[in-house]
Design a protein around this motif. Structure first.
Motif, PDB file in Angstrom:
ATOM      1  N   GLU A  43       0.857  28.063   0.192  1.00 39.74           N
ATOM      2  CA  GLU A  43      -0.349  27.419  -0.340  1.00 39.74           C
ATOM      3  C   GLU A  43       0.042  26.307  -1.307  1.00 39.74           C
ATOM      4  OE1 GLU A  43      -2.739  30.149  -2.524  1.00 39.74           O
ATOM      5  OE2 GLU A  43      -1.029  31.328  -3.184  1.00 39.74           O
ATOM      6  N   PRO A  44      -0.859  25.363  -1.573  1.00 42.90           N
ATOM      7  CA  PRO A  44      -0.535  24.198  -2.404  1.00 42.90           C
ATOM      8  C   PRO A  44      -0.085  24.535  -3.817  1.00 42.90           C
ATOM      9  CG  PRO A  44      -2.562  23.817  -1.182  1.00 42.90           C
ATOM     10  CD  PRO A  44      -2.200  25.254  -0.972  1.00 42.90           C
ATOM     11  N   LYS A  45      -0.625  25.579  -4.429  1.00 38.68           N
ATOM     12  CA  LYS A  45      -0.328  25.856  -5.834  1.00 38.68           C
ATOM     13  C   LYS A  45       1.119  26.261  -6.072  1.00 38.68           C
ATOM     14  CE  LYS A  45      -1.817  30.725  -6.039  1.00 38.68           C
ATOM     15  NZ  LYS A  45      -2.799  31.652  -6.669  1.00 38.68           N
ATOM     16  N   LEU A  46       1.876  26.488  -5.014  1.00 32.22           N
ATOM     17  CA  LEU A  46       3.301  26.773  -5.161  1.00 32.22           C
ATOM     18  C   LEU A  46       4.095  25.533  -5.546  1.00 32.22           C
ATOM     19  CD1 LEU A  46       3.899  29.028  -2.003  1.00 32.22           C
ATOM     20  CD2 LEU A  46       3.667  29.795  -4.373  1.00 32.22           C
ATOM     21  N   ARG A  50      12.947  22.111  -6.348  1.00 30.12           N
ATOM     22  CA  ARG A  50      12.236  23.390  -6.380  1.00 30.12           C
ATOM     23  C   ARG A  50      11.391  23.575  -5.116  1.00 30.12           C
ATOM     24  NH1 ARG A  50       7.170  24.955  -7.995  1.00 30.12           N
ATOM     25  NH2 ARG A  50       6.952  27.131  -8.703  1.00 30.12           N
ATOM     26  N   ALA A  51      10.691  22.510  -4.716  1.00 28.40           N
ATOM     27  CA  ALA A  51       9.862  22.591  -3.511  1.00 28.40           C
ATOM     28  C   ALA A  51      10.730  22.815  -2.279  1.00 28.40           C
ATOM     29  CB  ALA A  51       9.046  21.313  -3.358  1.00 28.40           C
ATOM     30  N   ARG A  52      11.889  22.180  -2.253  1.00 30.22           N
ATOM     31  CA  ARG A  52      12.794  22.353  -1.116  1.00 30.22           C
ATOM     32  C   ARG A  52      13.287  23.794  -1.036  1.00 30.22           C
ATOM     33  NH1 ARG A  52      18.464  20.871   0.414  1.00 30.22           N
ATOM     34  NH2 ARG A  52      18.337  19.989   2.519  1.00 30.22           N
ATOM     35  N   ALA A  53      13.590  24.386  -2.183  1.00 26.80           N
ATOM     36  CA  ALA A  53      14.048  25.775  -2.209  1.00 26.80           C
ATOM     37  C   ALA A  53      12.961  26.713  -1.696  1.00 26.80           C
ATOM     38  CB  ALA A  53      14.463  26.158  -3.626  1.00 26.80           C
ATOM     39  N   ILE A  54      11.720  26.442  -2.082  1.00 27.33           N
ATOM     40  CA  ILE A  54      10.606  27.263  -1.593  1.00 27.33           C
ATOM     41  C   ILE A  54      10.465  27.110  -0.083  1.00 27.33           C
ATOM     42  CG2 ILE A  54       8.101  27.557  -1.668  1.00 27.33           C
ATOM     43  CD1 ILE A  54       8.213  26.745  -4.626  1.00 27.33           C
ATOM     44  N   GLY A  55      10.629  25.877   0.401  1.00 23.43           N
ATOM     45  CA  GLY A  55      10.560  25.651   1.842  1.00 23.43           C
ATOM     46  C   GLY A  55      11.586  26.469   2.600  1.00 23.43           C
ATOM     47  N   PHE A  56      12.821  26.553   2.058  1.00 24.22           N
ATOM     48  CA  PHE A  56      13.858  27.347   2.714  1.00 24.22           C
ATOM     49  C   PHE A  56      13.539  28.841   2.658  1.00 24.22           C
ATOM     50  CE2 PHE A  56      16.786  23.629   2.499  1.00 24.22           C
ATOM     51  CZ  PHE A  56      17.232  23.689   3.818  1.00 24.22           C
ATOM     52  N   GLU A  57      12.878  29.283   1.601  1.00 28.38           N
ATOM     53  CA  GLU A  57      12.497  30.699   1.525  1.00 28.38           C
ATOM     54  C   GLU A  57      11.538  31.064   2.661  1.00 28.38           C
ATOM     55  OE1 GLU A  57      10.926  31.568  -2.310  1.00 28.38           O
ATOM     56  OE2 GLU A  57      12.800  31.139  -3.379  1.00 28.38           O
ATOM     57  N   PHE A  58      10.589  30.175   2.943  1.00 29.14           N
ATOM     58  CA  PHE A  58       9.669  30.418   4.061  1.00 29.14           C
ATOM     59  C   PHE A  58      10.391  30.268   5.394  1.00 29.14           C
ATOM     60  CE2 PHE A  58       6.359  29.377   0.848  1.00 29.14           C
ATOM     61  CZ  PHE A  58       5.551  30.489   1.030  1.00 29.14           C
ATOM     62  N   LEU A  59      11.270  29.266   5.479  1.00 27.15           N
ATOM     63  CA  LEU A  59      11.983  29.018   6.731  1.00 27.15           C
ATOM     64  C   LEU A  59      12.865  30.200   7.116  1.00 27.15           C
ATOM     65  CD1 LEU A  59      12.544  26.879   8.918  1.00 27.15           C
ATOM     66  CD2 LEU A  59      14.419  26.045   7.499  1.00 27.15           C
ATOM     67  N   VAL A  63       4.642  16.536  -3.772  1.00 25.57           N
ATOM     68  CA  VAL A  63       4.655  17.566  -2.731  1.00 25.57           C
ATOM     69  C   VAL A  63       3.322  18.303  -2.699  1.00 25.57           C
ATOM     70  CG1 VAL A  63       5.728  19.715  -1.975  1.00 25.57           C
ATOM     71  CG2 VAL A  63       7.152  17.840  -2.795  1.00 25.57           C
ATOM     72  N   ARG A  64       2.810  18.627  -3.870  1.00 27.47           N
ATOM     73  CA  ARG A  64       1.524  19.319  -3.916  1.00 27.47           C
ATOM     74  C   ARG A  64       0.416  18.454  -3.317  1.00 27.47           C
ATOM     75  NH1 ARG A  64      -0.970  23.175  -8.601  1.00 27.47           N
ATOM     76  NH2 ARG A  64      -3.042  23.423  -7.672  1.00 27.47           N
ATOM     77  N   ASN A  65       0.445  17.146  -3.598  1.00 26.07           N
ATOM     78  CA  ASN A  65      -0.565  16.247  -3.030  1.00 26.07           C
ATOM     79  C   ASN A  65      -0.516  16.248  -1.500  1.00 26.07           C
ATOM     80  OD1 ASN A  65      -1.615  15.457  -5.493  1.00 26.07           O
ATOM     81  ND2 ASN A  65      -0.304  13.653  -5.661  1.00 26.07           N
ATOM     82  N   VAL A  66       0.710  16.212  -0.961  1.00 25.30           N
ATOM     83  CA  VAL A  66       0.854  16.212   0.500  1.00 25.30           C
ATOM     84  C   VAL A  66       0.314  17.510   1.093  1.00 25.30           C
ATOM     85  CG1 VAL A  66       2.501  16.207   2.408  1.00 25.30           C
ATOM     86  CG2 VAL A  66       2.827  14.643   0.491  1.00 25.30           C
ATOM     87  N   VAL A  67       0.760  18.638   0.540  1.00 25.47           N
ATOM     88  CA  VAL A  67       0.336  19.937   1.064  1.00 25.47           C
ATOM     89  C   VAL A  67      -1.169  20.115   0.907  1.00 25.47           C
ATOM     90  CG1 VAL A  67       0.557  22.442   0.811  1.00 25.47           C
ATOM     91  CG2 VAL A  67       2.591  20.982   0.631  1.00 25.47           C
ATOM     92  N   TRP A  92       9.395  19.296   6.905  1.00 23.81           N
ATOM     93  CA  TRP A  92       9.286  18.210   5.918  1.00 23.81           C
ATOM     94  C   TRP A  92       9.859  18.643   4.573  1.00 23.81           C
ATOM     95  CZ3 TRP A  92       6.083  17.653   1.453  1.00 23.81           C
ATOM     96  CH2 TRP A  92       6.088  16.362   0.901  1.00 23.81           C
ATOM     97  N   LEU A  93       9.587  19.869   4.158  1.00 27.42           N
ATOM     98  CA  LEU A  93      10.068  20.351   2.861  1.00 27.42           C
ATOM     99  C   LEU A  93      11.590  20.480   2.818  1.00 27.42           C
ATOM    100  CD1 LEU A  93       7.454  23.153   2.070  1.00 27.42           C
ATOM    101  CD2 LEU A  93       7.781  21.029   0.781  1.00 27.42           C
ATOM    102  N   THR A  94      12.209  20.826   3.920  1.00 26.48           N
ATOM    103  CA  THR A  94      13.641  21.119   3.915  1.00 26.48           C
ATOM    104  C   THR A  94      14.510  19.982   4.437  1.00 26.48           C
ATOM    105  OG1 THR A  94      13.439  22.175   6.092  1.00 26.48           O
ATOM    106  CG2 THR A  94      13.229  23.598   4.157  1.00 26.48           C
ATOM    107  N   ALA A  95      13.924  18.869   4.843  1.00 29.53           N
ATOM    108  CA  ALA A  95      14.701  17.752   5.379  1.00 29.53           C
ATOM    109  C   ALA A  95      15.560  17.115   4.279  1.00 29.53           C
ATOM    110  CB  ALA A  95      13.777  16.712   6.000  1.00 29.53           C
ATOM    111  N   ASP A  96      16.830  16.860   4.564  1.00 24.87           N
ATOM    112  CA  ASP A  96      17.752  16.287   3.576  1.00 24.87           C
ATOM    113  C   ASP A  96      17.277  14.931   3.076  1.00 24.87           C
ATOM    114  OD1 ASP A  96      19.381  18.497   3.852  1.00 24.87           O
ATOM    115  OD2 ASP A  96      20.710  17.546   5.320  1.00 24.87           O
ATOM    116  N   GLU A  97      16.801  14.075   3.977  1.00 30.54           N
ATOM    117  CA  GLU A  97      16.424  12.723   3.567  1.00 30.54           C
ATOM    118  C   GLU A  97      15.241  12.707   2.613  1.00 30.54           C
ATOM    119  OE1 GLU A  97      14.976  13.100   7.938  1.00 30.54           O
ATOM    120  OE2 GLU A  97      16.573  13.860   6.663  1.00 30.54           O
ATOM    121  N   ASN A  98      14.360  13.702   2.714  1.00 30.09           N
ATOM    122  CA  ASN A  98      13.217  13.744   1.808  1.00 30.09           C
ATOM    123  C   ASN A  98      13.650  14.093   0.383  1.00 30.09           C
ATOM    124  OD1 ASN A  98      11.295  13.047   3.701  1.00 30.09           O
ATOM    125  ND2 ASN A  98      10.949  15.155   4.336  1.00 30.09           N
ATOM    126  N   GLN A  99      14.678  14.899   0.233  1.00 25.12           N
ATOM    127  CA  GLN A  99      15.198  15.190  -1.104  1.00 25.12           C
ATOM    128  C   GLN A  99      15.975  13.993  -1.653  1.00 25.12           C
ATOM    129  OE1 GLN A  99      18.339  18.100  -1.480  1.00 25.12           O
ATOM    130  NE2 GLN A  99      17.594  18.792  -3.475  1.00 25.12           N
TER     131      GLN A  99
END
Length: 331
Positions: free
Chosen positions: A86-89, A67-76, A94-98, A52-59
């Motif tokens: 964790e949510p505080k990232l 920023r959230a997408r970049a963090i998602g790719f770091e984990f991926l 995005v934070r609400n969803v997580v 969900w974080l890294t999907a093109d359509e969501n951006q």
């Protein structure tokens, strides 16, 4: 004759078990089955969150900020260990969803029922020849045995707790020699393979956000809850029927033929009841998540009420697909 029948019976008994267990048929023990289900659930949480974080359509539609997408790719890309997720990232929507789903509770009740039946029938025909006819007398014996074992237990997890599990928990070293990684569906013995946890979780997330999923039947106003009850049955059976026929050599009473029929039936009935429930801080953020303005994904200008309703239905279907992202990891 008796030796042959005895050897046949002995060979037939080698597959029997005094206490029937899953490994008697599948070679996979109860602890390994549990780990497989937990690891499948963990992988589903990881795939859905990062997908969900890294999907093109969501951006493109403003649901995930850069920023959230970049963090998602770091984990991926495993530049960060998933245990640090964790949510505080994150911030904003995005934070609400997580935060809504991060501490989702998971409960699994396993009901593993194994039954073995071993049936033996012996028949000996005695022949007494007379001058004009042969008189045959049959002697029969039967021995039927059945053993049943049922294991019932419940385990609980949270999405956050699953992500924090050490990576080697789901590796071949700790899950058992039968597994070096998560296994695909096993259509012969389903409990030992992938049981479809990911799709169950997708439905839970979508229904929580878009359909105002409520609590259980006795408390519908409570936090969103969804339960699936899966039932798998595997039946394995076999039989053997050796027979010996004797040639008449004397005029007196003698054995004409003898036979032993053996039948073994193994029935495994496995049930998994799996429940998900929003808990913790997620209960407070559901309202904000449901109030988020999900923009239309189709560009159209309906001119009638019917056209508007049809466009709304299509838009809802497209919106639901946003949470069905696939994660592709390139080594």
């Amino acid at each position: 004759m008796s030796r042959i029948l005895l050897l046949t019976a002995t060979a037939f008994l080698t597959g029997c078990a005094i206490r029937p267990l899953p490994e008697n048929v599948s070679g996979v023990s109860t602890p390994v089955i549990v780990k497989q289900v937990r690891c499948e659930t963990r992988q589903a949480v990881k795939d859905l969150a990062l997908g969900w974080l890294t999907a093109d359509e969501n951006q493109e539609n403003g649901r995930v900020d850069p920023r959230a997408r970049a963090i998602g790719f770091e984990f991926l890309r495993e530049q960060r260990p998933i245990q640090q997720f964790e949510p505080k990232l994150f911030q904003g929507h995005v934070r609400n969803v997580v935060e809504t789903f991060f501490d989702t509770g998971v409960a699994y009740t396993f009901d593993l029922e194994m039954t073995e039946e071993n049936n033996f029938n012996t028949e000996i025909n005695l022949l007494k020849p007379f001058t004009t006819s042969n008189l045959t007398v049959g002697v029969k014996a039967r021995a039927d045995r059945s053993r049943k074992n049922e294991r019932i237990f419940t385990l609980t997890d949270t999405f956050s707790g699953l992500l924090k599990l050490p990576n080697d928990y789901c590796s071949g070293a700790s899950i058992g020699r039968s597994y070096s990684h998560l296994v695909p569906p096993n259509y012969i013995y389903p409990i030992t393979g992938n049981i479809g946890v990911k799709n169950f979780m997708i439905d839970f997330i979508n229904m929580t956000i878009f359909d105002k999923l409520g609590g259980p039947k006795d408390k519908p106003e409570g936090p969103p809850t969804l339960v699936d009850a899966l039932e798998f049955q595997t039946v394995v059976s076999g039989s053997v029927a050796p027979k010996i026929v004797f040639t008449q050599v004397t005029p007196g009473l003698q054995v004409a033929d003898a036979s032993l029929t053996g039948e073994a039936i193994r029935t495994d009935l496995h049930k998994i009841t799996m429940g998900l429930a929003v808990a913790g801080p997620g209960v407070r953020t559901i309202g904000q998540l449901r109030a988020f303005p999900y923009l239309s994904l189709i560009s159209t200008h309906p001119t009638t009420h019917a056209e508007a309703r049809a466009a709304e239905a299509v838009n809802q279907a497209l919106t639901l697909k946003l949470f069905r992202t696939n994660v592709v990891i390139t080594p």
